[in-house]
Write an enzyme that holds these catalytic residues in place. Sequence first.
Site, PDB file in Angstrom:
ATOM      1  N   SER A 564       0.999  -1.156   0.079  1.00  0.00           N
ATOM      2  CA  SER A 564       0.009  -0.083  -0.036  1.00  0.00           C
ATOM      3  C   SER A 564       1.015   1.312  -0.029  1.00  0.00           C
ATOM      4  O   SER A 564       1.746   1.274  -0.771  1.00  0.00           O
ATOM      5  CB  SER A 564      -0.928  -0.091   1.231  1.00  0.00           C
ATOM      6  OG  SER A 564      -2.042   1.101   0.997  1.00  0.00           O
ATOM      7  N   ASP A 645      -8.255  -5.219  -6.169  1.00  0.00           N
ATOM      8  CA  ASP A 645      -7.765  -3.797  -5.369  1.00  0.00           C
ATOM      9  C   ASP A 645      -8.261  -2.728  -6.007  1.00  0.00           C
ATOM     10  O   ASP A 645      -7.753  -2.579  -7.031  1.00  0.00           O
ATOM     11  CB  ASP A 645      -6.310  -3.975  -5.351  1.00  0.00           C
ATOM     12  CG  ASP A 645      -5.998  -2.778  -4.234  1.00  0.00           C
ATOM     13  OD1 ASP A 645      -6.631  -2.193  -3.866  1.00  0.00           O
ATOM     14  OD2 ASP A 645      -4.638  -2.650  -4.129  1.00  0.00           O
ATOM     15  N   HIS A 677      -7.120  -5.435  -1.628  1.00  0.00           N
ATOM     16  CA  HIS A 677      -5.786  -4.868  -1.476  1.00  0.00           C
ATOM     17  C   HIS A 677      -4.924  -5.818  -0.297  1.00  0.00           C
ATOM     18  O   HIS A 677      -3.807  -5.384  -0.164  1.00  0.00           O
ATOM     19  CB  HIS A 677      -6.436  -3.488  -0.554  1.00  0.00           C
ATOM     20  CG  HIS A 677      -5.259  -2.461  -0.367  1.00  0.00           C
ATOM     21  ND1 HIS A 677      -4.432  -1.958  -1.351  1.00  0.00           N
ATOM     22  CD2 HIS A 677      -4.731  -1.787   0.512  1.00  0.00           C
ATOM     23  CE1 HIS A 677      -3.720  -1.150  -1.110  1.00  0.00           C
ATOM     24  NE2 HIS A 677      -3.791  -1.180   0.168  1.00  0.00           N
TER      25      HIS A 677
END
Length: 702
Positions: A564, A645, A677
């Site tokens: 991320s 995602d 994600h």
Amino acid sequence: MSAERNAAACIFLCLSSVSASLGLAASPAAPAPPATPFSIRDLVRMERISDVAVAPDGKHVIYTQRSTDMDANKGRTSLWMLDLGKRGGTAIRLTDGPSNSGSAEWSKDGKFIYFLSNRSGSNQVWRLDSSGSTHFDTPTDSVQVTNLPLDVGSFRVSPQGDRILVSLEVFLNCADLACTKQRLDTLAHEKATGMLHSQLFIRHWDTWSNGTLSQVFAIRLDEGVARGSPVNLTGGIGDVPAKPFGGREDYAFSPDGSLVAFSVRASVGEAWSTNFDIYEVAADGASLPRNLTAENPAWDGQPAFSPDGTTLAYLAMDRPVMESDRFHLVLLNLKSGVKRPLTQNWDRSIQSFAWAPDGKTLFATADHLGQRPLWAIDAASGRASAVTGAGEVEGFSVGAAKVLYAASSLGNPADLYSVGFSGGKPAQLTRLNQALQAQRKFGEYEQFSFPGWNNENVFGYVVKPVDFKPDQKYPLAFLIHGGPQGSFGNAWSWRWNPQVFAGARYGVVMIDFHGSTGYGQAFTDSISGDWGGKPLQDLQIGLKEALKANPWLDSDRMCALGGSYGGFMINWIAGQWPNGFKCLVSHDGIFDNRTMYYSTEELWFPEHEFSGPEYQNPSAYAKFNPVDHVSQWKAPMLVIHGGLDYRVPDSQGISVFTALQRRGIPSELLYFPNENHWVLKPADSIQWYDTVLEWVGRWTHP
């Protein structure tokens, strides 16, 4: 908190036994098999605890336990109950079978246990009758409370036991639930598959919008069973609970059962708004929802009535369009309408909270210097004091005289504990993974601090490899957390777990750089608009300090890994610190802030971080943009991305891989078409770690 600077290493229990037969002397126990290093295959098989619910009289506690079905490649949940009056008592399993059960809630008189289960083929509310057994050891068979055509997402039972609230995803222009079910079935069988959208969100987290909203309905209970037509209490204002991660903490009954308070963000413009408001409505639906926090343009959430019903407590942020602003407690006097900020002067952001039975104290969790303790907050003064020490409290339930909570650390997954209202030594009530842990080796860990950017104090952790020998050199896995307003603190992780790297005989270093939570709001705020500045300096300084203090770490065999925002930082490091590492791993990382803005879903996040939309402030999006520094890349990189995602769309990861391949830099792409994600499926998690460890080993063990 004395344990914050130097967290204790894990202690593992070894069991021995003796046996006797026919009055003969006991023979020596067989030697235990030698312990082996902890691995990803151990991680995915471990038991997990959540949804702690203590009985009103404080004598029993129920929790949800998740086990892994490796053949089905998913987790399965069941309810367990522990008698708190029996020292060393064994928990009993309340639900069984292939279905999933969880989210237990006690009736106010403690006679019934309500819970969610999909045993009927859809997710519905069920009930166990505990009144037939003095010791609650043999609750009677469960009864189905709701039998609705739609899945129940969450629920709450009225304190009077005469009404139940359920959250359901419905089409607002449908007259009843059957209409929504019919339309969903029709859509599933349509030959034409196009969906026409008129506003954002068109997709969120990992799901495309089908036009439904989550709404809270009230249904009358007759002898414990839902009867009559559901009444929509939330009026179509927006999703209640909030998607994708909201739950029953978003709505609550008043103690007398006459009112319901709920938190909601208006559906129009929600993709760029964090303005949640709290509404009040009659529990029977006789009145329209009334906004109680309209004056605050920022987030108001988690409403909870005081035990006497005179006060509504809730969490509030002060700044709009900022999801990482500080959550502080506010007390609303329901008679006068006066709002009193309770923790405005406490520089910590509250995660969750609950009232004590006497209404004089509120218990809460909040990050603090690399830990997440349980805090007791005085309802009169707002003074907060820690009730627990090192580690992370993941969830809790307040009983008659004690708090029952699930807590973990870097060395232990979560177990159940109890502690008195004023603190003291906690009692450990479960050891869900004791047998496995006794047979595995884990790495010792230690917290450290150093003067980072601008000489401000920054914290981090070092985890030693298993079989550690101080005279040997070990390769280093440098883990970088996401968020970016997050933390790699003293907590167990089911994804980025440093013990798996330690089990593979890597040293691990993690830095809570500027922007991390738990060190004051100014520290958290400092990353906004400076993604590649202060955090990168903290990482560079922190790594240097860790290497200096731990000479067993091999500076010539280091790999940096992040997901991320951590993936963004890996992509940024590739161009700004190209000679720092033998290899890199970028998971779901941002490659181009400009295109990211137009393809992500929660627009409030980039609009806060970069001071407006990209078309209004393009220079801010370009200031720290990895795409503009690809010419400097040289370190081998493994790129990982999930096809579901929608927070950081997969085009970002594919672009990173394209840049690496075109530059001729050694690189590989691990793509999960059915992961979001995160990587959640057990088999995919195993593949993730196998691929990552092979990649890191390839470059750090030449």
